[in-house]
Design a protein around this motif. Structure first.
Motif, short mmCIF file in Angstrom:
data_model
loop_
_atom_site.label_atom_id
_atom_site.label_comp_id
_atom_site.label_asym_id
_atom_site.label_seq_id
_atom_site.Cartn_x
_atom_site.Cartn_y
_atom_site.Cartn_z
N LEU A 44 -2.92 -3.05 9.09
CA LEU A 44 -4.03 -3.30 9.99
C LEU A 44 -3.56 -4.26 11.09
O LEU A 44 -2.49 -4.84 11.00
CB LEU A 44 -5.20 -3.96 9.24
N GLY A 45 -4.37 -4.44 12.10
CA GLY A 45 -4.07 -5.47 13.08
C GLY A 45 -3.51 -4.96 14.38
O GLY A 45 -3.46 -5.69 15.36
N GLY A 46 -3.09 -3.73 14.45
CA GLY A 46 -2.63 -3.15 15.71
C GLY A 46 -3.80 -2.47 16.40
O GLY A 46 -4.96 -2.70 16.07
N PRO A 47 -3.50 -1.62 17.34
CA PRO A 47 -4.57 -0.90 18.00
C PRO A 47 -5.26 0.10 17.08
O PRO A 47 -6.33 0.60 17.38
CB PRO A 47 -3.88 -0.18 19.16
N GLY A 48 -4.65 0.38 15.95
CA GLY A 48 -5.22 1.29 14.96
C GLY A 48 -4.76 0.91 13.57
O GLY A 48 -4.15 -0.13 13.36
N VAL A 49 -5.05 1.77 12.63
CA VAL A 49 -4.65 1.58 11.24
C VAL A 49 -3.53 2.58 10.95
O VAL A 49 -3.66 3.77 11.26
CB VAL A 49 -5.84 1.84 10.29
N VAL A 50 -2.44 2.10 10.37
CA VAL A 50 -1.31 2.96 10.05
C VAL A 50 -1.16 3.02 8.53
O VAL A 50 -1.14 1.98 7.87
CB VAL A 50 0.00 2.43 10.69
N VAL A 51 -1.05 4.24 8.00
CA VAL A 51 -0.86 4.46 6.57
C VAL A 51 0.54 5.05 6.38
O VAL A 51 0.86 6.08 6.97
CB VAL A 51 -1.93 5.41 5.99
N ARG A 52 1.36 4.37 5.57
CA ARG A 52 2.74 4.79 5.36
C ARG A 52 3.00 5.18 3.91
O ARG A 52 2.36 4.67 3.00
CB ARG A 52 3.71 3.67 5.74
N CYS A 53 3.98 6.05 3.71
CA CYS A 53 4.42 6.45 2.38
C CYS A 53 5.00 5.24 1.66
O CYS A 53 5.77 4.47 2.24
CB CYS A 53 5.48 7.54 2.51
N ARG A 54 4.66 5.08 0.40
CA ARG A 54 5.15 3.95 -0.37
C ARG A 54 6.62 4.12 -0.76
O ARG A 54 7.29 3.15 -1.12
CB ARG A 54 4.30 3.74 -1.62
N ILE A 55 7.16 5.33 -0.65
CA ILE A 55 8.56 5.60 -1.02
C ILE A 55 9.49 5.52 0.20
O ILE A 55 10.41 4.72 0.23
CB ILE A 55 8.70 6.99 -1.69
#
Length: 88
Positions: A44-55
């Motif tokens: 969080l905290g940027g212009p949007g929300v980024v979801v990344r692979c945990r691997i």
């Protein structure tokens, strides 16, 4: 910036995609890792929300709110399966 888990955006995902998304199974389009969406890394905290692979840490999903509308990019996912949904 430390990653959070998917519970940080569970409400937003539920609103946009419907259902209990933290229980959904996600498959990374880059490395093929499969697991609960709630185990992905959320930034969080940027212009949007980024979801990344945990691997492999590849971007799986991006959510941006623009003028009271949530725009979603699911380009990094190869599959997203809701819990309890059946295959046709």
């Amino acid at each position: 910036m430390e990653p959070l888990d998917d519970n940080a955006i569970g409400g937003m995902l539920s609103y946009v995609l419907g259902g209990e998304m933290t229980l959904a199974q996600a498959e990374c389009g880059h490395c093929g890792a499969r697991g609960p969406l709630a185990e992905c890394e959320v930034y969080l905290g940027g212009p949007g929300v980024v979801v990344r692979c945990r691997i492999c840490h590849n971007v799986m999903m991006v959510l941006i709110e623009v003028r009271e509308m949530v725009c979603v990019d699911l380009g990094g996912l190869s599959a997203l399966e809701l819990l309890g949904s059946s295959s046709p």
